[in-house]
Design an enzyme around this catalytic site. Structure first.
Site, PDB file in Angstrom:
ATOM      1  N   GLY A   1     103.944  42.654  72.902  1.00 20.59           N
ATOM      2  CA  GLY A   1     105.372  42.349  72.830  1.00 20.59           C
ATOM      3  C   GLY A   1     105.681  41.015  73.491  1.00 20.59           C
ATOM      4  O   GLY A   1     104.782  40.315  73.971  1.00 20.59           O
TER       5      GLY A   1
ATOM      6  N   LEU B   1     107.365  40.240  76.385  1.00 25.34           N
ATOM      7  CA  LEU B   1     107.140  40.128  77.829  1.00 25.34           C
ATOM      8  C   LEU B   1     105.691  40.425  78.210  1.00 25.34           C
ATOM      9  O   LEU B   1     105.086  39.673  78.987  1.00 25.34           O
ATOM     10  CB  LEU B   1     108.090  41.087  78.580  1.00 25.34           C
TER      11      LEU B   1
ATOM     12  N   ASP C   1      98.796  54.781  73.211  1.00 24.68           N
ATOM     13  CA  ASP C   1     100.125  55.207  72.772  1.00 24.68           C
ATOM     14  C   ASP C   1     100.738  55.955  73.951  1.00 24.68           C
ATOM     15  O   ASP C   1     100.251  57.024  74.339  1.00 24.68           O
ATOM     16  CB  ASP C   1      99.987  56.117  71.542  1.00 24.68           C
ATOM     17  N   ILE C   2     101.794  55.406  74.505  1.00 24.60           N
ATOM     18  CA  ILE C   2     102.319  55.983  75.760  1.00 24.60           C
ATOM     19  C   ILE C   2     102.955  57.356  75.565  1.00 24.60           C
ATOM     20  O   ILE C   2     103.223  58.059  76.532  1.00 24.60           O
ATOM     21  CB  ILE C   2     103.292  55.017  76.487  1.00 24.60           C
TER      22      ILE C   2
ATOM     23  N   ASP D   1     119.778  45.822  81.485  1.00 25.55           N
ATOM     24  CA  ASP D   1     121.219  45.801  81.795  1.00 25.55           C
ATOM     25  C   ASP D   1     121.956  46.905  81.028  1.00 25.55           C
ATOM     26  O   ASP D   1     123.053  47.296  81.411  1.00 25.55           O
ATOM     27  CB  ASP D   1     121.818  44.438  81.423  1.00 25.55           C
TER      28      ASP D   1
ATOM     29  N   TYR E   1     119.450  53.688  73.339  1.00 29.47           N
ATOM     30  CA  TYR E   1     118.401  52.882  73.986  1.00 29.47           C
ATOM     31  C   TYR E   1     118.627  52.852  75.502  1.00 29.47           C
ATOM     32  O   TYR E   1     117.717  53.128  76.291  1.00 29.47           O
ATOM     33  CB  TYR E   1     118.408  51.471  73.393  1.00 29.47           C
TER      34      TYR E   1
ATOM     35  N   LYS F   1     116.241  54.419  78.458  1.00 29.92           N
ATOM     36  CA  LYS F   1     115.670  53.557  79.506  1.00 29.92           C
ATOM     37  C   LYS F   1     116.098  54.078  80.879  1.00 29.92           C
ATOM     38  O   LYS F   1     115.327  54.039  81.837  1.00 29.92           O
ATOM     39  CB  LYS F   1     116.128  52.105  79.326  1.00 29.92           C
TER      40      LYS F   1
HETATM   41  N1  LIG Z   1     114.260  42.478  74.373  1.00 31.37           N
HETATM   42  C1  LIG Z   1     115.299  42.485  75.203  1.00 31.37           C
HETATM   43  O1  LIG Z   1     116.329  41.811  74.982  1.00 31.37           O
HETATM   44  C2  LIG Z   1     115.264  43.339  76.448  1.00 31.37           C
HETATM   45  C3  LIG Z   1     116.382  43.368  77.281  1.00 31.37           C
HETATM   46  C4  LIG Z   1     116.333  44.135  78.455  1.00 31.37           C
HETATM   47  C5  LIG Z   1     115.199  44.857  78.767  1.00 31.37           C
HETATM   48  N2  LIG Z   1     114.131  44.828  77.942  1.00 31.37           N
HETATM   49  C6  LIG Z   1     112.945  45.607  78.305  1.00 31.37           C
HETATM   50  O2  LIG Z   1     111.906  44.689  78.561  1.00 31.37           O
HETATM   51  C7  LIG Z   1     110.636  45.234  78.189  1.00 31.37           C
HETATM   52  C8  LIG Z   1     109.910  44.261  77.290  1.00 31.37           C
HETATM   53  O3  LIG Z   1     110.722  43.993  76.139  1.00 31.37           O
HETATM   54  P1  LIG Z   1     110.165  43.101  74.941  1.00 31.37           P
HETATM   55  O4  LIG Z   1     111.328  42.372  74.378  1.00 31.37           O
HETATM   56  O5  LIG Z   1     108.930  42.375  75.376  1.00 31.37           O
HETATM   57  O6  LIG Z   1     109.761  44.274  73.931  1.00 31.37           O
HETATM   58  P2  LIG Z   1     108.939  44.170  72.560  1.00 31.37           P
HETATM   59  O7  LIG Z   1     108.682  42.740  72.217  1.00 31.37           O
HETATM   60  O8  LIG Z   1     109.631  45.058  71.593  1.00 31.37           O
HETATM   61  O9  LIG Z   1     107.544  44.797  72.990  1.00 31.37           O
HETATM   62  C9  LIG Z   1     107.398  46.166  73.262  1.00 31.37           C
HETATM   63  C10 LIG Z   1     105.988  46.548  72.908  1.00 31.37           C
HETATM   64  O10 LIG Z   1     105.840  47.953  73.173  1.00 31.37           O
HETATM   65  C11 LIG Z   1     105.104  48.503  72.092  1.00 31.37           C
HETATM   66  N3  LIG Z   1     105.307  49.931  71.923  1.00 31.37           N
HETATM   67  C12 LIG Z   1     106.292  50.577  71.227  1.00 31.37           C
HETATM   68  N4  LIG Z   1     106.058  51.898  71.222  1.00 31.37           N
HETATM   69  C13 LIG Z   1     104.910  52.108  71.927  1.00 31.37           C
HETATM   70  C14 LIG Z   1     104.133  53.253  72.249  1.00 31.37           C
HETATM   71  N5  LIG Z   1     104.486  54.475  71.828  1.00 31.37           N
HETATM   72  N6  LIG Z   1     103.026  53.090  72.975  1.00 31.37           N
HETATM   73  C15 LIG Z   1     102.636  51.879  73.383  1.00 31.37           C
HETATM   74  N7  LIG Z   1     103.293  50.734  73.109  1.00 31.37           N
HETATM   75  C16 LIG Z   1     104.426  50.856  72.371  1.00 31.37           C
HETATM   76  C17 LIG Z   1     105.633  47.730  70.891  1.00 31.37           C
HETATM   77  O11 LIG Z   1     104.796  47.896  69.768  1.00 31.37           O
HETATM   78  P3  LIG Z   1     105.471  47.818  68.291  1.00 31.37           P
HETATM   79  O12 LIG Z   1     106.045  46.451  68.163  1.00 31.37           O
HETATM   80  O13 LIG Z   1     104.300  48.098  67.404  1.00 31.37           O
HETATM   81  O14 LIG Z   1     106.535  48.880  68.263  1.00 31.37           O
HETATM   82  C18 LIG Z   1     105.648  46.315  71.441  1.00 31.37           C
HETATM   83  O15 LIG Z   1     104.406  45.672  71.310  1.00 31.37           O
HETATM   84  C19 LIG Z   1     110.964  46.595  77.566  1.00 31.37           C
HETATM   85  O16 LIG Z   1     110.783  47.590  78.543  1.00 31.37           O
HETATM   86  C20 LIG Z   1     112.439  46.520  77.210  1.00 31.37           C
HETATM   87  O17 LIG Z   1     113.055  47.777  77.239  1.00 31.37           O
HETATM   88  C21 LIG Z   1     114.130  44.077  76.801  1.00 31.37           C
END
Ligand SMILES: NC(=O)c1ccc[n+]([C@@H]2O[C@H](COP(=O)([O-])OP(=O)(O)OC[C@H]3O[C@@H](n4cnc5c(N)ncnc54)[C@H](OP(=O)(O)O)[C@@H]3O)[C@@H](O)[C@H]2O)c1
Length: 283
Positions: free
Chosen positions: A10, A12, A36-37, A102, A125, A129
């Protein structure tokens, strides 16, 4: 130090793995294929097998609008998945960092949210979280919960990429102007997270790039920096009518970073310019 990073494919997770390696620390990056978590025995096997000293949990179900129709899957990943990891961390006495959002707040008012303020999420969502946070608090004492917001990174889908694409295709975009927050570059955030995980300054933190804007102002700055002539029209959240409700106030109080001796992130405008340079300018 050896750190297991979930969600390594992903936005981050990708940058956290890079940051660990840049500092000469060992990173074990895993995504859904390796761990797979939602699969508790697989989580147990994988964390034990990695021989890690700590876990940075970046994986999540992040499709905020789709989550409204996929409540069960979203909860399995964000709440149960986090519980599965925390349970193994407790058994192995490993510090765990959980990346949260947030969106655990209801977005009322204009005051920045303190880390210990009451959670009251508006959408599925955010709710799941929040349940992940509660699982961590219940099971662990050695934990970091780091709430971040409005994330962009080179490795994945994000608002900047969407704006650049729509701007190029249509020459005009409508963007909400009544949600206020701070964009956050995963490259900058990864530095802070790796600083944190090497300490025992556990607790709940807020971390974003510095400065505030609306999504409308963010879009304007994207096109200005990308030298693109795109008409940006401000609309209200009600007019935009996304499936999931979103908090209007995502101002986050980051004083705790100073109090605990952590370095804040640069301004979001500075982060945006470095991001655009990293992805090679407009799409
Ligand atoms: N994006 C934002 O704006 C935002 C804002 C606030 C907080 N956050 C938090 O920041 C963190 C990182 O966000 P990000 O934007 O980097 O997220 P991301 O790009 O969507 O990456 C999340 C990763 O987790 C993987 N994943 C999904 N289901 C899974 C499972 N069952 N087992 C293992 N891995 C799994 C996804 O795989 P797939 O792509 O194959 O599903 C993806 O590679 C997350 O905790 C998110 O909640 C994000």
């Amino acid at each position: 130090m050896r750190v297991l990073v979930t969600g390594a494919k992903g936005q981050l997770g990708h940058d956290v793995v890079n940051e660990l390696e840049k500092r000469g620390l060992e990173a074990v990056g895993v995504d859904v294929e390796e761990m797979d978590i939602t699969d508790a025995p697989a989580v147990d096997r994988c964390i034990r097998g990695a021989g890690a000293d700590a876990v940075i949990h970046c994986a999540a179900y992040t499709a905020v609008d789709a989550a409204e129709d996929n409540v069960e899957l979203c909860r399995r990943v964000n709440a149960d998945g986090t519980y599965n990891i925390a349970r193994v961390c407790r058994e192995l006495d490993l510090p765990m960092m959980y990346i949260s959002t947030d969106y655990v707040f209801d977005g009322q008012g204009e005051r920045p949210w303190d880390p210990d303020e009451k959670r009251d999420p508006l959408n599925v969502y955010g709710q799941t979280k929040c349940e992940g946070e509660m699982a961590i608090e219940k099971l662990l004492s050695k934990y970091f919960i780091v709430r971040i917001a409005w994330v962009f990174g080179v490795n994945g889908k994000n608002f900047i990429k969407t704006m650049l694409r729509l701007g190029k295709e249509k020459g005009a975009v409508s963007v909400v102007d009544d949600q206020i927050g701070s964009p956050t570059y995963t490259y900058d955030l990864a530095r802070l997270l790796v600083d944190m995980i090497q300490t025992d300054k556990y607790g709940i933190y807020h971390a974003t790039n510095e400065g505030l804007c609306s999504w409308y102002e963010f879009a304007q700055e994207i096109f200005r920096q990308a030298s693109m002539d795109v008409e940006v029209t401000p609309v209200s959240s009600e007019q935009f009518a996304a499936k999931a409700k979103r908090p209007k106030n995502s101002r986050m109080n980051k004083d705790k970073l100073d109090e605990m001796g952590f370095e804040r992130l640069p301004s979001w405008q500075d982060a945006l310019s470095r991001y655009l340079a990293a992805v090679g300018g407009p799409v």
